[in-house]
Design a protein around this motif. Structure first.
Motif, PDB file in Angstrom:
ATOM      1  N   SER A 323     -35.760  52.764 -45.724  1.00  0.00           N
ATOM      2  CA  SER A 323     -36.050  51.551 -45.482  1.00  0.00           C
ATOM      3  C   SER A 323     -36.234  51.847 -43.809  1.00  0.00           C
ATOM      4  N   GLU A 324     -35.186  52.311 -43.374  1.00  0.00           N
ATOM      5  CA  GLU A 324     -35.287  52.361 -41.777  1.00  0.00           C
ATOM      6  C   GLU A 324     -36.467  52.794 -41.131  1.00  0.00           C
ATOM      7  N   ARG A 325     -37.005  54.090 -41.941  1.00  0.00           N
ATOM      8  CA  ARG A 325     -38.075  54.787 -41.632  1.00  0.00           C
ATOM      9  C   ARG A 325     -39.143  54.106 -41.885  1.00  0.00           C
ATOM     10  N   LYS A 326     -39.296  53.245 -42.795  1.00  0.00           N
ATOM     11  CA  LYS A 326     -40.699  52.266 -43.190  1.00  0.00           C
ATOM     12  C   LYS A 326     -40.633  51.162 -42.178  1.00  0.00           C
ATOM     13  N   LEU A 327     -39.579  50.621 -41.699  1.00  0.00           N
ATOM     14  CA  LEU A 327     -39.724  49.557 -40.526  1.00  0.00           C
ATOM     15  C   LEU A 327     -40.219  50.301 -39.465  1.00  0.00           C
ATOM     16  N   ALA A 328     -39.617  51.357 -38.768  1.00  0.00           N
ATOM     17  CA  ALA A 328     -40.155  51.719 -37.684  1.00  0.00           C
ATOM     18  C   ALA A 328     -41.724  52.158 -37.852  1.00  0.00           C
ATOM     19  N   GLU A 329     -42.043  52.770 -38.856  1.00  0.00           N
ATOM     20  CA  GLU A 329     -43.359  53.097 -39.181  1.00  0.00           C
ATOM     21  C   GLU A 329     -44.629  51.854 -39.066  1.00  0.00           C
ATOM     22  N   SER A 330     -43.906  50.776 -39.528  1.00  0.00           N
ATOM     23  CA  SER A 330     -44.481  49.532 -39.597  1.00  0.00           C
ATOM     24  C   SER A 330     -44.646  48.742 -38.222  1.00  0.00           C
ATOM     25  N   TYR A 335     -48.696  53.480 -33.098  1.00  0.00           N
ATOM     26  CA  TYR A 335     -48.180  54.708 -32.264  1.00  0.00           C
ATOM     27  C   TYR A 335     -47.211  55.501 -33.361  1.00  0.00           C
ATOM     28  N   PRO A 336     -47.906  56.267 -34.171  1.00  0.00           N
ATOM     29  CA  PRO A 336     -47.084  56.993 -35.124  1.00  0.00           C
ATOM     30  C   PRO A 336     -46.317  57.863 -34.405  1.00  0.00           C
ATOM     31  N   LEU A 342     -38.713  57.421 -32.469  1.00  0.00           N
ATOM     32  CA  LEU A 342     -37.738  56.526 -32.600  1.00  0.00           C
ATOM     33  C   LEU A 342     -36.757  56.476 -33.899  1.00  0.00           C
ATOM     34  N   PHE A 343     -37.523  56.863 -35.044  1.00  0.00           N
ATOM     35  CA  PHE A 343     -36.504  56.625 -36.234  1.00  0.00           C
ATOM     36  C   PHE A 343     -35.808  58.022 -36.141  1.00  0.00           C
ATOM     37  N   SER A 344     -36.497  59.056 -35.763  1.00  0.00           N
ATOM     38  CA  SER A 344     -35.574  60.433 -35.623  1.00  0.00           C
ATOM     39  C   SER A 344     -34.316  60.335 -34.693  1.00  0.00           C
ATOM     40  N   ASN A 345     -34.639  59.492 -33.707  1.00  0.00           N
ATOM     41  CA  ASN A 345     -33.314  59.235 -32.681  1.00  0.00           C
ATOM     42  C   ASN A 345     -32.450  58.477 -33.359  1.00  0.00           C
ATOM     43  N   PRO A 393     -38.757  62.670 -40.618  1.00  0.00           N
ATOM     44  CA  PRO A 393     -39.628  63.402 -40.169  1.00  0.00           C
ATOM     45  C   PRO A 393     -39.675  64.951 -40.235  1.00  0.00           C
ATOM     46  N   GLU A 394     -40.565  65.661 -40.189  1.00  0.00           N
ATOM     47  CA  GLU A 394     -40.506  67.347 -40.342  1.00  0.00           C
ATOM     48  C   GLU A 394     -39.485  67.993 -39.397  1.00  0.00           C
ATOM     49  N   GLU A 395     -39.773  67.543 -38.002  1.00  0.00           N
ATOM     50  CA  GLU A 395     -38.764  68.131 -37.027  1.00  0.00           C
ATOM     51  C   GLU A 395     -37.635  67.663 -37.246  1.00  0.00           C
TER      52      GLU A 395
END
Length: 696
Positions: A323-330, A335-336, A342-345, A393-395
């Motif tokens: 859900s945190e990833r989805k929030l950041a993406e939205s 700015y993908p 940000l989510f990766s951080n 995310p991949e990295e």
């Protein structure tokens, strides 16, 4: 960026305005004013009446235009600003050195924007964000134009030619400064609103009733505002504590802050607040922040509880990450790459915190009781790794997968070392004190119970030993093939399947070493019969534990189990030979007759010896221990089956040669039924009641 002088274009617009068309800009070019003067007014400026005439003409032109022009509103000003923003782009292609003229409506536009920001940002009655969506949109649009104007004017100022007049440059600098101040105030306000939306809506959402589906996910609720086209199709109901309206507003504010050059401020607020929120969620699940140093200093009882909490938290963190990833993406949909960063951080920080705890546990001092918790943690990490590509995310996934595998390996290595320490603990148990009554040795109980629980993790241990078999071989300090130790002659080493798994081979070594250790302990008993009872007790205990554990049974195999059952029968035979065969020697017919007659003194001695030996056996072996009821029953039945028929036959044949009365009672102390009764008192582990008192 160089731009062409706008005076010519502005003049054309004024002509249109004078013809009654919509006014685009109140700016009038002096040249156009001169062009519209009457022919007889083209006298030299030296005419003393020229100046009043000029003023009169300006008033007439102004009167001609302004009465038909509506007051400049924000919407109209925004249209003019858009037109203005477009013109320099075309003119720049023609003449990079052109000077950019600022229309007069710009000041009015800035006044309107300042007024709007002030309305939002000051006073007790300032409106809350999203109170009036149309007003919010207008503010954001205005801030966006302010940012574009500032960039345009700043770039143009840097690239303008040296031919620009000092007065013109000063005017532009003043305008740039004013726009910069307005933007800074607007961004400060948006920054605060961004923070409040991230904080307050999360708090209010926690207090509002939330409906969840069967899987625990929040069911989407209706909201008056429709999702923006940029967020269309997103499932707002799954955000961590935020409604779709809030996420939409966060997206809009973030977009304006970033495009206006305030990316750093926006991202700092977001990452700090969301990290705090994530950590609060983990704390609600029971996880506390514990450093690796603190982990290694904790008592095992406390650490064991924290490990259980860690496992539960780690498993429940998956939907939190999702859900945190989805929030950041939205929120940062425009700015993908930034949203992923940000989510990766955030994810990296939280995940590393969880992994550090596991690594700290793996580094604690090894002890046997830690094995099972280590394996629980190993399984938890093993299960999460395949799903990392879905969560991160991949990295970031690649980095965390590497870190997770590293921690998992350390846990696996520690688990192997702990399990292999079992070999060393068996080998080092060289105590010479015999267990009273030949009972099951504590080492046997400990080892088999340990193996039983360990083999409940059979699949995990198979994986651990397969993955870390080299480490296992290097760590173990007791190997028959390494040290040339002499195990049982019938050791299954000789018949071991070459395809046996590393863990199965390790388990077999442990069992062989335990057998060897028990044989050494059996020799401590001075009574050979008791040593056989000891081996029977321990052998039966081992077999029963293996039969009760399908995991151990499958690892050891049927061949091993049949071999151990055969060993038990041999110990049983040895026991009967050492005890009851000697007793049966008293009932031998050999030497009882001479010349066809029974020799009474010899007969009396035989009965006397039988009585004495049986009483001694009863007295001694009633204190021996056979805790397994089945084995105890088997032994008693076996003894009775050997002794009672032989005694009954002996007594039936020779009791008549004893004089009835005192002589018969003196030498025939037991009836066959008494023998059976006394045999049933053997192996209870408690001294029996005196036979003499019982007989009377």
């Amino acid at each position: 960026m160089g731009t062409k002088n706008l005076s010519e274009k502005s003049g054309k617009d004024d002509e249109k305005n004078n013809a009654g068309e919509t006014l685009r800009s109140p700016l009038q070019d002096p040249k156009e004013v001169d062009d519209k003067k009457p022919a007889d007014d083209t006298e030299p400026a030296a005419n003393t009446e020229g100046e009043p005439d000029d003023k009169k003409m300006e008033q007439e032109i102004s009167a001609e235009v302004e009465p038909d022009s509506p007051p400049l509103c924000l919407e109209k000003a925004l249209e003019d600003v858009d037109q203005f923003l477009l013109k320099p782009q075309h003119n720049a292609e023609e003449n990079e050195d052109a000077s950019l003229e600022i229309p007069k409506f710009m000041e009015k536009f800035l006044d309107l924007v300042e007024e709007k920001i002030k309305k939002y940002d000051t006073g007790e009655d300032k409106p809350k964000w999203s109170g009036v969506p149309e007003e919010d949109t207008a503010l954001l649009v205005s801030v966006g134009r302010i940012s574009k104007l500032l960039k345009l004017l700043t770039d143009q100022s840097k690239s303008s030619s040296s031919s620009s007049s000092e007065e013109n440059n000063q005017g532009k600098d003043s305008l740039v400064n004013r726009i910069s101040v307005i933007q800074q105030r607007a961004m400060t306000y948006l920054e605060e609103e961004f923070r409040l939306l991230l904080e307050d809506s999360r708090i209010s959402n926690n207090s509002d009733p939330v409906v969840h589906d069967s899987k625990g996910k929040q069911i989407e609720q209706d909201h008056s505002a429709q999702p923006d086209s940029e967020l269309a199709g997103s499932e707002m109901d799954k955000f961590p504590g935020y409604s779709d309206d809030v996420v939409l507003n966060l997206n809009k504010i973030a977009k304006e802050m970033i495009s206006g050059g305030y990316e750093t401020e926006c991202c700092q607020i977001y990452i700090i607040l969301r990290r705090n929120a994530f950590e609060e969620s983990l704390q609600k699940l029971g996880l506390e922040k514990i450093s690796m140093d603190e982990v290694q200093k904790m008592h095992w009882e406390t650490l064991e509880r924290d490990i259980a909490t860690w496992i539960s938290t780690f498993k429940q963190s998956e939907p939190l990450f999702s859900s945190e990833r989805k929030l950041a993406e939205s929120v940062f949909a425009d700015y993908p790459s930034l949203s992923m960063s940000l989510f990766s951080n955030l994810a990296r920080g939280v995940a590393i915190q969880l992994l550090n705890f596991a690594e700290g546990v793996a580094m604690t001092k090894r002890s046997a009781e830690k094995l099972f918790k280590f394996l629980d943690m190993y399984e938890t990490l093993h299960d999460i790794i395949p799903r990392m590509d879905e969560l991160f995310p991949e990295e970031c996934a690649n980095e965390l997968r590497t870190e997770t595998n590293l921690v998992k390996s350390r846990l696996g290595e520690s688990a192997i070392c702990i399990f292999c320490d079992l070999e060393n603990s068996i080998k080092s148990d060289t105590g010479k004190t015999p267990v009273p009554g030949g009972a099951v040795h504590p080492l046997t109980r400990y080892t088999m119970n340990y193996l039983k629980y360990a083999c409940e993790y059979k699949d995990t241990l198979e994986q651990v030993f397969k993955t870390h078999s080299k480490i296992e071989r290097a760590d173990s300090t007791s190997r028959p093939h390494d040290e040339g130790e002499s195990y049982n002659a019938d050791s299954s080493n000789n018949n071991r399947d070459e395809n046996q798994s590393p863990f199965s081979a390790q388990l077999t070594r442990v069992m062989e070493l335990l057998d060897s250790n028990l044989e050494g302990k059996a020799k401590v008993y001075k009574d050979v019969a008791l040593s056989s009872i000891f081996m029977m007790n321990n052998g039966r205990y081992i077999l029963q534990k293996i039969k009760g554990s399908p995991e151990i049974h499958s690892l050891m195999g049927d061949t091993w189990n049949r071999k151990r059952s055969s060993d038990l029968r041999q110990y049983h035979t040895n026991y009967k030979r050492e005890t009851w065969n000697k007793l049966l020697g008293c009932l031998s017919h050999e030497g009882l007759t001479h010349g066809g007659k029974v020799v009474k003194p010899v007969l009396k001695e035989r009965f006397k010896n039988f009585n004495t030996m049986f009483e001694e056996i009863h007295k001694t072996q009633s204190t021996w221990v056979v805790s397994d009821e089945q084995l105890q029953s088997e032994l008693r039945v076996s003894i009775s089956a050997v002794v009672i028929p032989a005694y009954r036959a002996f007594m039936g044949r020779f009791s008549q040669y004893l004089d009835p009365g005192r002589q018969s009672e003196k030498y025939i102390k037991f009836q066959p039924e008494d023998i059976e009764t006394y045999v049933d008192e053997l192996f209870d582990g408690t001294p029996a009641t005196s036979m003499a008192r019982r007989k009377t």
